[in-house]
Scaffold this motif. Structure first.
Motif: not given
Length: 422
Positions: A1-6, A8-12, A33-38, A163-174
């Motif tokens: 599961m990806a950490e929300n803080t990580l 969020q950092g990719i989004g910023e 790479h950042r997503l995989y690292g998170a 959680q991964d899917i939610a993270a991908l949807q959030k990051i893809q918008r940014r």
């Protein structure tokens, strides 16, 4: 599961990218790479976007973990393959679906597109495609605006978690926000290079957009003009005449571009182009490039006319002139409508020289400076007076095929003849 803080950092980080001038391919590589690292188990991803380009309708970049992204460009709809029509992307476009998920293993496994079979063979376990819509200049053949679409794939047993899917949807918008700026920049470059030429387009994008902006430079100037164009336009069906024009431009303008020149303008059926240079060595290279373009244009036209004759079509004939010297390269016109082109005596003379090709019955003429670089390739047509030019000038035409054979034989004799010893 990806950490929300990580995440969020990719989004910023993506916000910072959107405020700069990102390269879409490099940014895509970094975000994967950042997503995989998170902790998001991305093993493969493909991003696609529509573009505005005379040749291509869409561009796509494929990222695979451990490899650099690969850019691919897709031509317009006429060149679409059966593979595309059987793809998840086509299904999503046609049915206005923004998210498509397929489990590639386990009890919920669903393989209903050919590409998914390939992904299973590669060991991938999950497939998630997300389309992010945004208003963008596009030349899609169906008139639709698709924005950005990314296919994310995982190789982790069980695939993506919720959680991964939610993270991908959030990051893809940014990511889409940052990509929109990058795509618009690519489109702007495509447009100005297509209509102005590579160098002139760069000058405009760098801020040279005021009337009078420009600089002096040295250049070999090319000018070609279609023969009998008025009669052809009056007697040919418009579609046939436009087809003839484009074939003529393929012979002339395309040859110039392939040999490193820059086409500045299509003046009716005339082609104005330059091969810039800065010193004597560069002049020799520019001249050789221009003459190679000339020979290629003439050769292509000869081959093309053979086919046109077989089809009962009129032959294409044109004259070409090459001149060299100082030109003013910059914006001319009125403030509301500018043209980025070259002006000066060198340009005026080259058009007059091209007009002389009819009088001396030559397909091309060049000045002594041009002919001096490869003197064995040219033959003098005598001294001529150009309209509007005070001094007479000697002009040279390309040697005929028979003369080419003679020159080559002479060169061979020189190379094989024994040298006298003192």
């Amino acid at each position: 599961m990806a950490e929300n803080t990580l995440i969020q950092g990719i989004g910023e980080w993506l916000v910072d990218q959107a405020l700069s001038e990102p390269d879409i391919i490099e940014m895509f590589n970094d975000v994967c790479h950042r997503l995989y690292g998170a902790g998001v188990p991305v093993a493969r991803a493909r991003v696609s976007w529509s573009t505005l380009h005379p040749l291509f309708q869409a561009e796509t970049a494929l990222w695979e973990r451990g490899s650099a992204p690969k850019l691919e460009q897709f031509r317009h709809q006429n060149d679409r393959t059966e593979e595309y029509y059987k793809s998840p992307m086509h299904f999503m476009f046609e049915n206005q679906v923004n998210v498509l998920r397929r489990n590639l293993d386990g009890p919920n496994k669903l393989i209903d597109f050919p590409i998914l079979e390939e992904l299973v063979e590669q060991g991938l376990t999950d497939y998630l495609t997300i389309a992010t819509e945004f208003i963008s200049t596009s030349n899609s053949d169906d008139g639709k605006q698709y924005g950005l679409i990314v296919a994310w794939s995982s190789d982790r047993p069980g695939g993506f978690s919720d959680q991964d899917i939610a993270a991908l949807q959030k990051i893809q918008r940014r990511f889409a926000v940052a990509c929109k700026a990058a795509i618009q920049s690519r489109i702007a470059s495509n447009i100005v290079e297509t209509y102005l030429g590579k160098n002139a387009g760069k000058q405009v994008l760098d801020g040279a957009i005021k009337r009078g902006d420009g600089y002096d430079t040295q250049a070999v100037v090319w000018y070609s003009d279609l023969r009998n164009s008025t009669a052809l336009a009056d007697t040919m069906v418009p579609d046939d005449y436009f087809a003839l024009l484009n074939e003529y431009f393929e012979c002339t303008a395309a040859s110039v571009i392939q040999k490193g020149g820059e086409v500045l303008d299509f003046i009716g059926d005339g082609v104005l182009a330059i091969f810039p240079y800065s010193d004597e060595d560069a002049f020799k290279k520019a001249t050789c490039a221009a003459t190679k373009a000339l020979r290629q244009a003439l050769q292509m036209t000869t081959q093309l006319n053979v086919a046109r004759k077989k089809n009962g079509q009129v032959a294409i004939q044109f004259g070409v002139a090459l001149n060299a010297g100082k030109v003013m390269f910059g914006n001319i016109g009125v403030e509301e409508r500018l043209s980025f082109s070259v002006i000066g005596p060198t340009v005026n003379e080259v058009s007059r020289i091209e007009a002389m090709t009819k009088a001396v019955e030559a397909n091309a003429l060049v000045t002594p400076e041009i002919a001096s670089i490869e003197p064995e390739q040219w033959v003098s047509t005598g001294v001529h007076r150009l309209v509007g030019v005070s001094q007479e000038i000697e002009l040279f035409a390309p040697i005929t095929p028979e003369q080419v054979v003679a020159v080559e034989s002479k060169n061979i004799e020189k190379e094989t003849s024994p040298r006298l010893m003192n």
